[in-house]
Scaffold this motif. Structure first.
Motif, mmCIF file in Angstrom:
data_model
loop_
_atom_site.group_PDB
_atom_site.id
_atom_site.type_symbol
_atom_site.label_atom_id
_atom_site.label_comp_id
_atom_site.label_asym_id
_atom_site.label_seq_id
_atom_site.Cartn_x
_atom_site.Cartn_y
_atom_site.Cartn_z
ATOM 1 N N LEU A 82 0.832 -1.213 0.000
ATOM 2 C CA LEU A 82 0.000 0.000 0.000
ATOM 3 C C LEU A 82 0.862 1.257 0.000
ATOM 4 N N LEU A 131 2.216 1.668 -3.451
ATOM 5 C CA LEU A 131 1.126 2.092 -4.334
ATOM 6 C C LEU A 131 0.859 3.587 -4.169
ATOM 7 N N LYS A 132 0.896 4.057 -2.920
ATOM 8 C CA LYS A 132 0.713 5.493 -2.661
ATOM 9 C C LYS A 132 1.813 6.305 -3.343
ATOM 10 N N LEU A 157 1.182 6.403 -7.058
ATOM 11 C CA LEU A 157 0.096 7.325 -7.408
ATOM 12 C C LEU A 157 0.565 8.776 -7.345
ATOM 13 N N ARG A 214 -8.645 -2.767 2.877
ATOM 14 C CA ARG A 214 -8.041 -1.553 2.309
ATOM 15 C C ARG A 214 -7.344 -1.861 0.983
ATOM 16 N N GLU A 242 -8.306 -0.312 -2.783
ATOM 17 C CA GLU A 242 -7.343 0.341 -3.659
ATOM 18 C C GLU A 242 -7.215 -0.370 -5.001
ATOM 19 N N LYS A 291 -10.271 0.466 -7.098
ATOM 20 C CA LYS A 291 -10.163 1.803 -7.671
ATOM 21 C C LYS A 291 -9.386 1.767 -8.996
#
Length: 136
Positions: free
Chosen positions: A80, A83-84, A87, A125, A129, A132
């Motif tokens: 995660l 991934l953040k 992005l 979570r 994600e 999305k």
């Protein structure tokens, strides 16, 4: 420690003792037979201990399952974070998404309800994600 080859045996064949013809011999034939019987009984006991070891291997260690769940939770959280970062940069890595899907599908079970609750929240979570990004 895992035993992989159960066909190997380390048993030694009983040794044949030559019978002496001299007067100084202290052992008779009956005593030699009893020694062979004891040696054979010891071999049977060793086979029983191998069976016990194999039976112990089939039992799942509860602490190992907990460690696997914790490790998986850390891997999902790290995914995660990456991934953040992807992005924020504006480019999402396809291999990173595939890796997260693979980790999400390989779920070890744990008996600890508190740990299971935390892992379920992390999984939710990750699923959000990935949904999305149309990956789920």
């Amino acid at each position: 420690m895992r035993i992989t080859d159960t066909n190997r045996t380390n048993r030694a064949a009983p040794k044949k003792v030559s019978k002496g013809r001299g007067e100084g011999d202290k052992f008779s034939v009956e005593q030699e037979k009893s020694t062979e019987q004891v040696r054979y009984a010891a071999d049977v006991d060793s086979v029983g201990s191998v069976d016990a070891l194999l039976a112990l291997q089939s039992v799942e260690d509860p602490t190992l399952a907990k460690k696997k769940s914790v490790k998986r939770g850390h891997q999902l959280l790290d995914g995660l974070e990456r991934l953040k970062t992807d992005l924020l940069v504006g480019r999402v890595s396809e291999t990173r998404l595939q890796n997260m899907l693979k980790i999400l599908k390989n779920a070890p079970t744990t008996d600890d309800p508190a740990l299971k609750s935390v892992i379920d929240d992390i999984e939710l979570r990750v699923q959000v994600e990935l949904a999305k990004l149309d990956r789920l």
